[in-house]
Design a protein around this motif. Sequence first.
Motif, mmCIF file in Angstrom:
data_model
loop_
_atom_site.group_PDB
_atom_site.id
_atom_site.type_symbol
_atom_site.label_atom_id
_atom_site.label_comp_id
_atom_site.label_asym_id
_atom_site.label_seq_id
_atom_site.Cartn_x
_atom_site.Cartn_y
_atom_site.Cartn_z
ATOM 1 N N GLN A 38 -3.624 -5.753 2.924
ATOM 2 C CA GLN A 38 -2.247 -5.624 3.387
ATOM 3 C C GLN A 38 -2.042 -6.577 4.547
ATOM 4 N N GLY A 43 3.206 -6.240 0.807
ATOM 5 C CA GLY A 43 2.679 -5.026 0.187
ATOM 6 C C GLY A 43 1.178 -5.084 0.062
ATOM 7 N N CYS B 23 13.396 1.988 -4.620
ATOM 8 C CA CYS B 23 12.335 1.205 -5.260
ATOM 9 C C CYS B 23 12.891 0.611 -6.542
ATOM 10 N N TYR B 86 4.994 4.054 -0.209
ATOM 11 C CA TYR B 86 4.825 2.886 -1.063
ATOM 12 C C TYR B 86 5.143 3.247 -2.514
ATOM 13 N N GLY B 104 4.721 -2.042 -3.650
ATOM 14 C CA GLY B 104 5.780 -2.632 -2.857
ATOM 15 C C GLY B 104 5.333 -2.800 -1.414
ATOM 16 N N THR B 105 6.243 -3.305 -0.587
ATOM 17 C CA THR B 105 5.902 -3.569 0.810
ATOM 18 C C THR B 105 5.972 -2.324 1.688
ATOM 19 N N GLY B 106 6.480 -1.247 1.128
ATOM 20 C CA GLY B 106 6.498 0.007 1.867
ATOM 21 C C GLY B 106 7.764 0.226 2.674
#
Lengths: 112, 113
Positions: A38, A43, B23, B86, B104-106
Amino acid sequence: SQTIHQWPATLVQPVGSPLSLECTVEGTSNPNLYWYRQAAGRGLQLLFYSVGIGQISSEVPQNLSASRPQDRQFILSSKKLLLSDSGFYLCAWSVVGSDNLYFGPGTRLTVT
Amino acid sequence: AQRVTQPEKLLSVFKGAPVELKCNYSYSGSPELFWYVQYSRQRLQLLLRHISRESIKGFTADLNKGETSFHLKKPFAQEEDSAMYYCALSGGGLTGGGNKLTFGTGTQLKVEL
């Protein structure tokens, strides 16, 4: 019960130095093993996965390598670290065929 | 290629208010979608999966193939819901029997009193 360990928790290394991060799993046999990274603002990126001893697959070309010398041991290595290798590294395991990943506590790597 | 997009880095809501973590995904086949959560000082863990159609800790998520979305919802936010969430997509098997999860990037959810 199953547990997953990672060490070290935090690591600061100079550019050009080698790297070795270790991950071990207890309480299960023949797990699938994964290394994720990360980076800031990104992500979780799958780096490597392994479905058995000595079987390593790389998802992205990079400065890192992985090895699985024993069934429940997964090692992430580099011969010469780059600044771009900085990030949070997560090891995970799963039962074969399962999408339920069990993550370790992670290692924060800072390359200076 | 499979991709997961979480447009919000941070979502702040008041306790008792509804929560929706967005999402969206991109995948040409039939996806399996998941939500993972990381509470403060705890490990990343599976929260729920769409195939189970379950409610976990009051959270639900419906897969909308038309909109390629899998938003996470809860009608009344609790303080203990504060965490990093996430979204993940499993789009196919890995060589040898593994499953590749694309994350995903969160989104950091903060529930305020």
